[in-house]
Design an enzyme around this catalytic site. Structure first.
Site, short mmCIF file in Angstrom:
data_model
loop_
_atom_site.label_atom_id
_atom_site.label_comp_id
_atom_site.label_asym_id
_atom_site.label_seq_id
_atom_site.Cartn_x
_atom_site.Cartn_y
_atom_site.Cartn_z
N SER A 165 -10.08 -0.33 7.23
CA SER A 165 -9.45 -0.15 5.92
C SER A 165 -8.78 -1.37 5.32
CB SER A 165 -8.43 0.99 5.99
OG SER A 165 -9.10 2.23 5.98
N LYS B 230 0.86 -1.18 0.00
CA LYS B 230 0.00 0.00 0.00
C LYS B 230 0.90 1.24 0.00
CE LYS B 230 -3.87 2.02 2.67
NZ LYS B 230 -4.73 1.88 3.87
N SER C 176 -9.73 2.14 3.15
CA SER C 176 -8.82 2.88 2.32
C SER C 176 -7.84 2.01 1.53
CB SER C 176 -8.02 3.86 3.18
OG SER C 176 -7.17 3.14 4.06
#
Lengths: 486, 95, 497
Positions: free
Chosen positions: C179, C80, C155
């Site tokens: 997330s 990420k 997210s």
């Protein structure tokens, strides 16, 4: 200008002062990072990823910073908290890389304690210490022109600070200075701060207000920021007090604000820029956990405390036979006491060492505004001089001249005595020759002396000393003149 | 709880955010709605409850006082917007 | 030779690498090609690290040849874009960091590299991890591989979409309020949010420091176990990292579940005012029946303060983020506005121009909640409520081993559906937030499909919550289910080939 004598506290106004002292802790690395705290490096060369607040970095607390704070707390007999918490103090400033300062807010590591100061009249006054907390220093803004911009150096960012907050217990600038000096001495004694005020290792903010004598409530205070010398503290406070009294007497009102002392113009002025958004939004820093201190740790730190100023003064009096005054002067500064210890050990004569250090040496240091650490004559050299005095190699008068020469870098005591031929004449024959000549030249005065006019003794000794260029041993001269009188 | 346009401007100033005139009203509406949502907390009695800032009652670990991070100015300033003589430059700061 | 490497799990690829059936360079090139040919549909990557990846792969091949290489050696994964990666752009999906090449590695990245993992690239996400749909990214929305009109969740939406479409065998994610779990549920993959403090936060760009936690996102529980073995561990650079030995998370995977006590919180099943999708609930119930069939006992429990989670979260997270994002000031790195006329202009325009609306909104909420006169009513009150929420879990875990609930009230919504209504967006995390407030670990695993509001067939996630440090238990519970079912093996039609 007010005609009130605010310094002595007479007149109708009372001055109220509280100090916030920032002492940089003498750790090797920063409070939350492993970068060096050494002073004077090239800009931004002592910054880690943490100090420049890169995204993702986290603080880890320096053990020694905590140790030092606890040391201070134990030294002033304060409460050292079982549990203390770091908070974020939020504000934007280019020398504050994270946009918040990690400080302590409602749960500081050191709670209430106190410090005794000696007033000019010899009275002892106790000044309350509200708290002392750990925080990180900011970087430095350099306002020299960089193409019309300000330069930011973050080497200092993250240096550990102990902020020592006093109660508003001081009633004059002199008291404030005495308190600040006392703390200055103490932090050096316990080895937590180098006390170097030129480098900013020790500096203070002063909260100053005035109130009509007899009034209970405090007046509105102004905060004088970042004062880094004892002299400026005294001047800044006095000038601020004058300003406040004038203002009130002219029908005005003191505004609570931050003010900057300008030492060149000797005035304080408002720092409105810092006032604008003064909502710091403190909250516990989620990156750090509570600091826990055990009773065992507190006792261990207490047991390890070095000799404190009062203890040292007492010891000098009891064991070395110094006067309370000499012992007080010497112990008021750790470097001076360290200097004294070396000199007194090498000369094996504490009283002589104390006399010369508080007298001749201090006079020269004061005259030239040099502190003891930067004395051109170090303790070993000074001890050597006193040894020459003690073993009659030179007289006291000559010793002062030799000290001047040493001060000017002309060499060691021995070298100067040798090269200038200052060695005291102790050969009785040589001295006797001087004595005889002086008597021969001053026959009538000698008769007066013999006739009982004792005052003439000084004249004869003086003449002999003059003739010997000060090198004759005064005691021997005395003795020989007396023998001639028989 | 309702936040008006003036308050949004004040908060934005505190947070150092320049907010477009056009967006102020929508921020005011959104912020007010969020505070209404948050207001549900008021219904709960929390007297005697200690605030929780961390999942654990853990204690701060202490780092040995050793210098292990050394000069990386060149790396760090390679990504800086404006530097000179090793300094970060910002518009003139007036004291 | 079978070259459908994208159909293999990390566990399988690891075995193939160790056996010399495939080289890391070959695998890495395969996935790089797959990303290049398919990611324009998803937008799941911000940066592809072709050169570095191939170099790392070559290094890994050397280690594999030398023998005794760690299990993940040569396995390519994606990180990420919230993790700092030395020499590689680390944007956090913000214009603020569009030009930011990190000069250091996050501990997670370092740990993974030490375990032999190859980094394919950096995945898209909501800006500064603030969002539940991946629509707040400066680099544009990410699409759900099961339905390109739907959001992948957020997210960690890029990581979830990339793994869901098998553009990467696995990825890292972070979870502040759901997330990892919510996008895992939306994209039909397995994701684990570990206990707070289990994985180092050093180098992971902070959103809400007391809630943020990194974790693995993969195709199966056994993959997540392998990845967590590499990610987890004490880090002296993170004061909130827990000094506790890391168990082998793969060791307990095969323990039978007989006698397992599963708690079903009534607050997560009987949502009065709409929101809860009947088809999702049906899929969850089927999964629970499966657990029952495997010998587990279902026990009704209560988490009475659950309703407080969203309000508390929307005070705590914005408050922390308002301070965490103050360092982005245009001075030392990142975006700086053109021609600032003074210092204040530099700050306000750099921040105003480079932060997106949602980020600014949260900074403002947090600034307000901490400001003088409001601290007690908001922040302090929230911290107290947080204690109540946490105590609910403590009490529950006295009676049960794990707690199960839907990960989300509904399947993935459509892109644009909730962008104008922050509150509706916030409420989509209603089931995942409490876990972060308490700091406990939780997983989401795929347990079937449900028709979405627009008639698409979309994955459903089951959330499994455990007590502190019960990651091994969660992985065991998830793995046993995945031994009996094949929901986790389903791939979206579009990306099967």
């Amino acid at each position: 200008m007010s005609n009130l004598s605010v310094n002595t506290g007479s007149g109708s106004w009372e001055v109220v002062i509280g100090l916030e002292i920032h002492a940089q802790l003498a750790t090797k690395s920063k409070i939350f990072s492993a970068a060096s705290t050494a002073y004077g490096a090239e800009p931004n060369t002592q910054t880690s990823v943490v100090d420049i607040a890169l995204p993702g970095v986290l603080p880890v607390l320096n053990k020694e910073a905590v140790h030092m704070a606890v040391k201070f707390g134990m030294a002033i007999g304060a409460e050292v908290a079982d549990r203390s918490v770091f908070s974020r103090k939020n504000y934007f400033y280019p020398d504050l890389p994270k946009g918040y300062q990690i400080s302590q807010f409602d749960l500081p590591i050191v709670g209430t304690g106190s410090i005794d100061i000696e007033l000019e009249n010899g009275e002892i006054k106790t000044i309350g210490v509200t708290r002392a907390h750990l925080e990180e220093d900011a970087g430095k803004s350099l306002h020299e022109d960089y193409a019309g911009m300000t330069g930011i150096d973050l080497n200092r960012a993250g240096t550990p600070l102990l902020e020592i907050v006093s109660e508003p217990d001081m009633r004059s600038a002199k008291e404030a200075v005495a308190y600040m000096k006392k703390i200055h001495t103490l932090v050096q004694y316990i080895g937590i701060c180098d006390g170097n005020m030129q480098e900013g290792s020790f500096r203070c903010d002063a909260n100053v207000s005035v109130r009509p004598k007899g009034q209970q409530e405090y007046g509105t205070r102004a905060e004088l920021k970042n004062i880094n010398s004892f002299r400026f503290v005294e001047r800044a406070i006095n000038i601020e007090v004058e300003r406040q009294i004038d203002l009130i007497e002219d029908g005005g009102e003191v505004v609570q604000e931050t003010r900057l002392y300008d030492s060149v113009k000797n005035e304080t002025r408002s720092m409105r820029s810092k006032e604008e958004a003064n909502d710091y939004r403190y909250f516990p820093d989620p990156d750090l956990l509570p600091v826990m201190i055990t009773e065992q740790y507190r006792q261990q730190v207490k047991a390890e405390l070095p000799e404190l100023p009062e203890q040292k003064q007492q010891r000098y009096m009891d064991e070395l036979g110094l006067s309370a005054y000499d012992a007080g002067v010497i112990t008021a500064s750790l470097p001076l006491a360290d200097y004294f210890d070396v000199v007194s050990e090498k000369t094996a004569d504490a009283k002589l060492s104390a006399n010369w250090i508080t007298g001749e040496l201090s006079a020269r240091l004061n005259r030239e505004e040099v502190d003891i650490q930067h004395s051109p004559v170090n303790a070993e050299a000074f001890a050597q001089l006193l040894k020459c005095l003690k073993d009659n190699t030179i007289s006291g008068k000559i010793a002062k001249d030799v000290l001047d020469a040493m001060w000017n870098g002309e060499g060691s005591a021995d070298e100067i005595i040798e090269s200038k031929g200052l060695k005291q004449i102790t050969d009785t024959g040589a001295i006797e020759a001087f004595v005889d000549e002086v008597i021969a030249n001053n026959a009538s005065q000698f008769e007066e002396l013999k006739g009982g006019k004792d005052k003439m003794m000084g004249f004869f000794v003086g003449q002999v000393m003059k003739m010997s260029k000060g090198k004759a041993n005064p005691a021997q001269v005395n003795e020989l003149i007396r023998s001639k009188m028989k | 709880m309702s936040i008006d346009v003036d308050e949004v401007t004040k908060i934005a100033k505190l947070a150092c955010l320049s907010v477009n005139e056009d967006d102020v009203q929508s921020y005011a509406t959104n912020l007010s709605n969020i505070l209404d949502l948050v207001a549900q907390m008021d219904e709960v009695d929390t007297s005697g409850v200690t605030p929780m800032s961390h999942p654990f009652d853990a204690v701060q670990r202490l780092r040995e006082d050793v210098v292990t991070d050394f000069d990386r100015r060149e790396d760090f300033q390679a990504i800086a917007p404006k530097t000179e003589d090793g300094l970060y430059l910002v518009p003139k700061v007036i004291e | 030779m079978n070259s459908n490497y994208h159909t293999k799990t990390v566990t399988e690829l690891s075995a193939m690498l160790q056996a010399g059936e495939v080289s890391s360079v070959e695998l890495t090139r395969y996935f790089l090609d797959r990303i290049k040919s398919s990611d324009d549909k998803l937008n799941s990557f911000i940066t592809i690290c072709e050169q570095q990846a191939l170099a790392q792969a070559a290094e890994s091949d050397e280690k594999l040849k030398a023998g005794n290489a760690p299990a993940l050696t040569g396995v390519p994964i994606a990180h990420k874009d919230i993790f700092c990666t030395d020499g590689v752009k680390t944007s956090c999906a913000s214009k603020m960091l569009d030009n930011f090449i990190s000069p250091y590695d996050a501990t997670v990245v370092k740990n993974m590299r030490a375990a032999g993992v190859v980094m394919l690239g950096k995945t898209n996400m909501d800006e500064f991890a603030m969002g539940s749909s991946n629509e707040t990214s400066y680099y544009g929305a990410v699409k759900n591989p099961w339905n390109l009109a739907a959001v992948p969740g957020g997210s960690s939406g890029g990581s979830a979409a990339a793994v869901g479409a098998r553009l990467a065998p696995a990825a890292t994610g972070t979870d502040t309020g759901g997330s990892i779990r919510q996008p895992a549920a939306f994209c039909g993959i397995t994701g684990l949010k570990p206990t707070y403090g289990r994985v180092s936060r050093f180098g992971m760009i902070a959103f809400a420091s007391s809630l943020d936690q990194a974790g693995p996102m993969g195709q199966s529980a056994s993959d997540c176990a392998l990845l967590l073995n590499a990610m987890a561990g004490f880090d002296e650079k993170d004061s909130t990292s827990i000094e506790k030995a890391v168990p082998d998370y793969s060791a307990d995977l095969n323990k039978p579940l007989h006698g397992l006590r599963i708690g079903l919180p009534k607050e997560y099943f009987n949502i009065k005012d709409g929101g809860m999708d009947a088809a999702v609930e049906a899929a969850i119930n089927t999964a629970l029946d499966q657990y029952k069939a495997m010998g587990a006992e279902l026990i009704d429990i209560e988490l009475p303060n659950s309703a407080l989670s969203v309000p508390v979260y929307y005070v705590v997270a914005p408050a922390e983020c308002s301070a965490n994002l103050s360092r982005f000031d245009g001075v030392r790195y990142g975006y700086r506005c053109d021609n600032p006329k003074d210092l204040n202009d530099l700050y306000t325009r750099s921040r105003g121009e480079a932060f997106g609306m949602e980020v600014q909104r949260r900074i403002m909420v947090g600034t307000y909640a901490l400001s003088s006169g409001y601290y007690d009513a908001y922040y302090l009150k929230a911290q107290k409520c947080r204690h109540l929420i946490s105590d609910d879990f403590k009490k529950a875990f006295e009676k049960v081993d794990v707690i199960m609930a839907p990960t989300t009230p509904a399947t993935a919504f459509n892109i644009g559906e909730k962008t104008d209504d922050p509150i509706a967006m916030y409420l989509s995390d209603i089931f995942t937030i409490a876990v972060n407030l308490a700091g406990i670990p939780a997983m989401s695993i795929p347990v079937g499909f449900a028709k979405s509001s627009t008639g698409e067939t979309m994955p459903v996630g089951l959330q499994i919550m455990g007590n502190y440090f019960a990651e091994a238990k969660l992985l065991n519970v998830a793995h046993q289910y995945q031994q009996q079912t094949d929901w986790h093996k389903q791939m979206p039609e579009e990306f099967k080939a």
